[in-house]
Design a protein around this motif. Sequence first.
Motif, PDB file in Angstrom:
ATOM      1  N   ASP A 133       0.850  -1.191   0.000  1.00 23.08           N
ATOM      2  CA  ASP A 133       0.000   0.000   0.000  1.00 23.08           C
ATOM      3  C   ASP A 133       0.886   1.241   0.000  1.00 23.08           C
ATOM      4  O   ASP A 133       2.047   1.212   0.432  1.00 23.08           O
ATOM      5  CB  ASP A 133      -0.910  -0.016   1.237  1.00 23.08           C
ATOM      6  CG  ASP A 133      -2.100   0.922   1.064  1.00 23.08           C
ATOM      7  OD1 ASP A 133      -2.329   1.384  -0.065  1.00 23.08           O
ATOM      8  OD2 ASP A 133      -2.790   1.190   2.061  1.00 23.08           O
ATOM      9  N   TRP A 134       0.333   2.358  -0.462  1.00 22.53           N
ATOM     10  CA  TRP A 134       1.120   3.593  -0.521  1.00 22.53           C
ATOM     11  C   TRP A 134       1.364   4.171   0.865  1.00 22.53           C
ATOM     12  O   TRP A 134       2.300   4.937   1.056  1.00 22.53           O
ATOM     13  CB  TRP A 134       0.376   4.645  -1.352  1.00 22.53           C
ATOM     14  CG  TRP A 134       0.139   4.297  -2.791  1.00 22.53           C
ATOM     15  CD1 TRP A 134      -1.065   4.193  -3.416  1.00 22.53           C
ATOM     16  CD2 TRP A 134       1.120   4.027  -3.805  1.00 22.53           C
ATOM     17  NE1 TRP A 134      -0.912   3.868  -4.740  1.00 22.53           N
ATOM     18  CE2 TRP A 134       0.424   3.763  -5.016  1.00 22.53           C
ATOM     19  CE3 TRP A 134       2.514   3.973  -3.803  1.00 22.53           C
ATOM     20  CZ2 TRP A 134       1.079   3.462  -6.197  1.00 22.53           C
ATOM     21  CZ3 TRP A 134       3.158   3.672  -4.991  1.00 22.53           C
ATOM     22  CH2 TRP A 134       2.453   3.416  -6.163  1.00 22.53           C
ATOM     23  N   HIS A 135       0.563   3.809   1.839  1.00 21.15           N
ATOM     24  CA  HIS A 135       0.596   4.502   3.130  1.00 21.15           C
ATOM     25  C   HIS A 135       0.948   3.560   4.273  1.00 21.15           C
ATOM     26  O   HIS A 135       0.845   2.329   4.154  1.00 21.15           O
ATOM     27  CB  HIS A 135      -0.766   5.164   3.391  1.00 21.15           C
ATOM     28  CG  HIS A 135      -1.205   6.057   2.268  1.00 21.15           C
ATOM     29  ND1 HIS A 135      -0.631   7.292   2.034  1.00 21.15           N
ATOM     30  CD2 HIS A 135      -2.131   5.880   1.298  1.00 21.15           C
ATOM     31  CE1 HIS A 135      -1.195   7.839   0.965  1.00 21.15           C
ATOM     32  NE2 HIS A 135      -2.118   7.007   0.501  1.00 21.15           N
ATOM     33  N   THR A 136       1.372   4.150   5.393  1.00 23.72           N
ATOM     34  CA  THR A 136       1.827   3.366   6.547  1.00 23.72           C
ATOM     35  C   THR A 136       0.708   2.509   7.115  1.00 23.72           C
ATOM     36  O   THR A 136       0.901   1.341   7.453  1.00 23.72           O
ATOM     37  CB  THR A 136       2.374   4.297   7.649  1.00 23.72           C
ATOM     38  OG1 THR A 136       3.406   5.118   7.087  1.00 23.72           O
ATOM     39  CG2 THR A 136       2.927   3.485   8.807  1.00 23.72           C
ATOM     40  N   GLY A 137      -0.494   3.085   7.239  1.00 20.52           N
ATOM     41  CA  GLY A 137      -1.635   2.315   7.709  1.00 20.52           C
ATOM     42  C   GLY A 137      -2.152   1.450   6.583  1.00 20.52           C
ATOM     43  O   GLY A 137      -2.995   1.879   5.791  1.00 20.52           O
ATOM     44  N   SER A 181      -3.862  -0.964   3.980  1.00 22.70           N
ATOM     45  CA  SER A 181      -5.218  -1.406   3.647  1.00 22.70           C
ATOM     46  C   SER A 181      -5.167  -1.856   2.191  1.00 22.70           C
ATOM     47  O   SER A 181      -4.097  -2.161   1.670  1.00 22.70           O
ATOM     48  CB  SER A 181      -6.227  -0.262   3.842  1.00 22.70           C
ATOM     49  OG  SER A 181      -6.051   0.746   2.850  1.00 22.70           O
ATOM     50  N   LEU A 182      -6.308  -1.887   1.535  1.00 23.54           N
ATOM     51  CA  LEU A 182      -6.341  -2.179   0.107  1.00 23.54           C
ATOM     52  C   LEU A 182      -6.603  -0.909  -0.699  1.00 23.54           C
ATOM     53  O   LEU A 182      -7.046  -0.953  -1.840  1.00 23.54           O
ATOM     54  CB  LEU A 182      -7.424  -3.231  -0.183  1.00 23.54           C
ATOM     55  CG  LEU A 182      -7.161  -4.609   0.436  1.00 23.54           C
ATOM     56  CD1 LEU A 182      -8.385  -5.510   0.262  1.00 23.54           C
ATOM     57  CD2 LEU A 182      -5.944  -5.273  -0.179  1.00 23.54           C
ATOM     58  N   GLY A 183      -6.309   0.233  -0.072  1.00 22.41           N
ATOM     59  CA  GLY A 183      -6.577   1.527  -0.685  1.00 22.41           C
ATOM     60  C   GLY A 183      -5.861   1.751  -1.994  1.00 22.41           C
ATOM     61  O   GLY A 183      -6.381   2.413  -2.896  1.00 22.41           O
ATOM     62  N   ARG A 184      -4.648   1.214  -2.115  1.00 17.14           N
ATOM     63  CA  ARG A 184      -3.886   1.407  -3.351  1.00 17.14           C
ATOM     64  C   ARG A 184      -4.643   0.881  -4.560  1.00 17.14           C
ATOM     65  O   ARG A 184      -4.580   1.451  -5.650  1.00 17.14           O
ATOM     66  CB  ARG A 184      -2.534   0.699  -3.222  1.00 17.14           C
ATOM     67  CG  ARG A 184      -1.706   0.701  -4.503  1.00 17.14           C
ATOM     68  CD  ARG A 184      -0.340   0.094  -4.281  1.00 17.14           C
ATOM     69  NE  ARG A 184       0.453   0.115  -5.497  1.00 17.14           N
ATOM     70  CZ  ARG A 184       1.730  -0.209  -5.570  1.00 17.14           C
ATOM     71  NH1 ARG A 184       2.369  -0.556  -4.473  1.00 17.14           N
ATOM     72  NH2 ARG A 184       2.381  -0.181  -6.706  1.00 17.14           N
ATOM     73  N   TRP A 185      -5.358  -0.224  -4.388  1.00 19.70           N
ATOM     74  CA  TRP A 185      -6.057  -0.867  -5.502  1.00 19.70           C
ATOM     75  C   TRP A 185      -7.485  -0.362  -5.663  1.00 19.70           C
ATOM     76  O   TRP A 185      -8.156  -0.710  -6.623  1.00 19.70           O
ATOM     77  CB  TRP A 185      -6.028  -2.382  -5.303  1.00 19.70           C
ATOM     78  CG  TRP A 185      -4.619  -2.888  -5.345  1.00 19.70           C
ATOM     79  CD1 TRP A 185      -3.882  -3.210  -6.447  1.00 19.70           C
ATOM     80  CD2 TRP A 185      -3.744  -3.070  -4.227  1.00 19.70           C
ATOM     81  NE1 TRP A 185      -2.619  -3.589  -6.088  1.00 19.70           N
ATOM     82  CE2 TRP A 185      -2.499  -3.516  -4.722  1.00 19.70           C
ATOM     83  CE3 TRP A 185      -3.888  -2.916  -2.848  1.00 19.70           C
ATOM     84  CZ2 TRP A 185      -1.415  -3.802  -3.896  1.00 19.70           C
ATOM     85  CZ3 TRP A 185      -2.809  -3.193  -2.020  1.00 19.70           C
ATOM     86  CH2 TRP A 185      -1.593  -3.635  -2.545  1.00 19.70           C
TER      87      TRP A 185
END
Length: 281
Positions: free
Chosen positions: A244-248, A250-254
Amino acid sequence: TLMDLFRSGVMAPAATTPFHAILPLLDSDFDRRIVIRMGLLIYWKMLREYHAYVKAAHGETAFVVPFWLPECGYSSATLRILQEEFSAMAKADKIHDAHLVVMLDNQQARDRDLDVLMKSWNIARVNDKETVSIVFRDKGFSEWVTYSNPSVKKLIDRTIAKVDSELNEQEINYCWGHYEEIEALAFSSKAAQSFEQKVVKLAQLSYMAISPDFFARRKMSVTEKMSTIEPMEVLLKENTGWSDWHTGVSLGRWEGVLDSNAQFKLVDENHPYVRRTRTGK
């Protein structure tokens, strides 16, 4: 050929799903189940031939299978379905000592000391009766090896820093997980040669590269010494991936959002991606 390397035990196969589907993002459990079943069917013959060699050469009967969830896309529903499908195939093939090893990123584990997490045999509970082994990669270490292309000396220096004198004195075997995308071998004309040199040099210094199934199989053996905390049961972060792009994580990148697990999903900024052509440009 690649199959010859599996049949002779030189390489250990890891199963995965076709189409590189990120399983938690599929619409239904049915979709997840059918993709997982297809993946197991594709790899099953390969896995059987590899384990035939392990049994003949080492006398080890445990059918231990590493499984790569695309982009390490994890959810509890995905793990449950994977275990159900794997157990069903093993039962149909009359395999009684089957065990699953799932490869994930260390950032997907909840609240664990990195050093303890990486050097332990970790398990995750699927249900009241079943567990699977988890082999974590060290995100920072793996990305450093993959993208910085360190020299053998730098790699050795950083590997030596992970030696645990206390575990050595107790004669307890431990590992530090690293894996990378196979495309890394094509980043440059010397990438594959450099990878081979690193493996050979580390082996000469008694740092052995082993596959996830080998580590789990030996830890499951009654003759293998374990630390007082092994097997260590870990809790995993729901709906997460490995890059993921961020420290926390998740599946936000996708999904194109900051945090796919947030109550209100905020659209993420643009992240341009550069793909190399065959000419290296």
